[in-house]
Design a protein around this motif. Structure first.
Motif, mmCIF file in Angstrom:
data_model
loop_
_atom_site.group_PDB
_atom_site.id
_atom_site.type_symbol
_atom_site.label_atom_id
_atom_site.label_comp_id
_atom_site.label_asym_id
_atom_site.label_seq_id
_atom_site.Cartn_x
_atom_site.Cartn_y
_atom_site.Cartn_z
ATOM 1 N N THR A 53 0.839 -1.199 0.000
ATOM 2 C CA THR A 53 0.000 0.000 0.000
ATOM 3 C C THR A 53 0.874 1.248 0.000
ATOM 4 O O THR A 53 0.626 2.194 -0.754
ATOM 5 C CB THR A 53 -0.928 0.002 1.233
ATOM 6 O OG1 THR A 53 -1.756 -1.152 1.180
ATOM 7 C CG2 THR A 53 -1.783 1.250 1.280
ATOM 8 N N ALA A 76 1.054 4.090 -2.820
ATOM 9 C CA ALA A 76 0.790 5.475 -2.415
ATOM 10 C C ALA A 76 1.953 6.378 -2.818
ATOM 11 O O ALA A 76 1.743 7.501 -3.288
ATOM 12 C CB ALA A 76 0.550 5.555 -0.908
ATOM 13 N N GLU A 104 1.713 9.688 -5.057
ATOM 14 C CA GLU A 104 2.092 11.003 -4.532
ATOM 15 C C GLU A 104 3.175 11.640 -5.391
ATOM 16 O O GLU A 104 3.096 12.825 -5.740
ATOM 17 C CB GLU A 104 2.576 10.898 -3.090
ATOM 18 C CG GLU A 104 2.920 12.269 -2.517
ATOM 19 C CD GLU A 104 3.391 12.238 -1.082
ATOM 20 O OE1 GLU A 104 3.467 13.333 -0.491
ATOM 21 O OE2 GLU A 104 3.691 11.155 -0.549
ATOM 22 N N ALA A 139 -5.260 12.433 -5.045
ATOM 23 C CA ALA A 139 -6.448 11.923 -4.348
ATOM 24 C C ALA A 139 -6.314 10.415 -4.118
ATOM 25 O O ALA A 139 -6.649 9.912 -3.029
ATOM 26 C CB ALA A 139 -7.704 12.236 -5.147
ATOM 27 N N LEU A 140 -5.828 9.687 -5.107
ATOM 28 C CA LEU A 140 -5.630 8.244 -4.948
ATOM 29 C C LEU A 140 -4.563 7.964 -3.891
ATOM 30 O O LEU A 140 -4.703 7.035 -3.084
ATOM 31 C CB LEU A 140 -5.258 7.605 -6.285
ATOM 32 C CG LEU A 140 -5.087 6.094 -6.296
ATOM 33 C CD1 LEU A 140 -6.312 5.375 -5.739
ATOM 34 C CD2 LEU A 140 -4.777 5.612 -7.710
ATOM 35 N N ALA A 200 -3.938 9.766 -1.215
ATOM 36 C CA ALA A 200 -4.564 9.952 0.098
ATOM 37 C C ALA A 200 -5.450 8.765 0.452
ATOM 38 O O ALA A 200 -5.449 8.281 1.595
ATOM 39 C CB ALA A 200 -5.360 11.255 0.105
ATOM 40 N N TYR A 201 -6.194 8.269 -0.517
ATOM 41 C CA TYR A 201 -7.051 7.103 -0.285
ATOM 42 C C TYR A 201 -6.203 5.881 0.081
ATOM 43 O O TYR A 201 -6.524 5.151 1.033
ATOM 44 C CB TYR A 201 -7.905 6.811 -1.519
ATOM 45 C CG TYR A 201 -8.612 5.488 -1.419
ATOM 46 C CD1 TYR A 201 -9.694 5.309 -0.569
ATOM 47 C CD2 TYR A 201 -8.167 4.393 -2.155
ATOM 48 C CE1 TYR A 201 -10.326 4.084 -0.456
ATOM 49 C CE2 TYR A 201 -8.788 3.161 -2.052
ATOM 50 C CZ TYR A 201 -9.862 3.007 -1.199
ATOM 51 O OH TYR A 201 -10.477 1.790 -1.086
ATOM 52 N N LEU A 202 -5.138 5.653 -0.661
ATOM 53 C CA LEU A 202 -4.298 4.475 -0.413
ATOM 54 C C LEU A 202 -3.728 4.484 1.006
ATOM 55 O O LEU A 202 -3.631 3.431 1.640
ATOM 56 C CB LEU A 202 -3.175 4.385 -1.445
ATOM 57 C CG LEU A 202 -3.615 3.942 -2.838
ATOM 58 C CD1 LEU A 202 -2.504 4.169 -3.856
ATOM 59 C CD2 LEU A 202 -4.051 2.489 -2.834
ATOM 60 N N THR A 248 -5.146 5.433 3.609
ATOM 61 C CA THR A 248 -6.164 4.987 4.566
ATOM 62 C C THR A 248 -6.244 3.462 4.627
ATOM 63 O O THR A 248 -6.840 2.918 5.555
ATOM 64 C CB THR A 248 -7.563 5.541 4.225
ATOM 65 O OG1 THR A 248 -8.042 4.956 3.016
ATOM 66 C CG2 THR A 248 -7.546 7.051 4.120
ATOM 67 N N LEU A 249 -5.666 2.775 3.654
ATOM 68 C CA LEU A 249 -5.697 1.316 3.623
ATOM 69 C C LEU A 249 -4.568 0.675 4.424
ATOM 70 O O LEU A 249 -4.519 -0.549 4.563
ATOM 71 C CB LEU A 249 -5.641 0.818 2.173
ATOM 72 C CG LEU A 249 -6.754 1.307 1.244
ATOM 73 C CD1 LEU A 249 -6.538 0.761 -0.158
ATOM 74 C CD2 LEU A 249 -8.123 0.943 1.783
#
Length: 110
Positions: free
Chosen positions: A6, A10, A14, A42-43, A45-47, A49-50
């Protein structure tokens, strides 16, 4: 192990997102570069969270080591700037720190 994958994904998002802004502002590329750049950020930031961590701050701290090493690899692969021995030593220190944060034995929070 899932967190490492992850974090790697990410980092790519970034760096790619930030590079899109760099290309627009520093390399005189079209402002259209900002569209995929913002999507990548945006992806990213989402990654994050995983990540397999109950604490956001700890996940972000561990991610930092992966980001540093990935940024040096990006510079080599995309910009042709091979990391020197100081870059490699610095990245190795950061990866050791990341490993301590991510894999250190901990008791469950109360």
């Amino acid at each position: 192990m899932t967190s490492l994958l992850t974090f790697c994904a990410a980092a790519v998002m970034e760096i790619a997102g930030c590079f899109a802004f760099w290309a627009w502002l520093r390399l005189d590329r079209s402002a259209l570069w900002l569209i995929p750049g913002m999507m990548a950020l945006a992806l990213f930031a989402y990654l994050l969270t995983l990540a397999d961590s109950p604490l956001a701050g700890r996940a972000y701290a561990a991610y930092g080591g992966i980001y540093i090493a990935s940024a040096l690899l990006w510079g080599w692969a995309m910009e042709g700037h091979r990391p020197d021995s100081w870059d490699v030593i610095g990245a190795a220190i950061c990866l050791v720190g990341m490993s301590v944060i991510l894999f250190g034995p901990r008791s469950l929070p109360a």
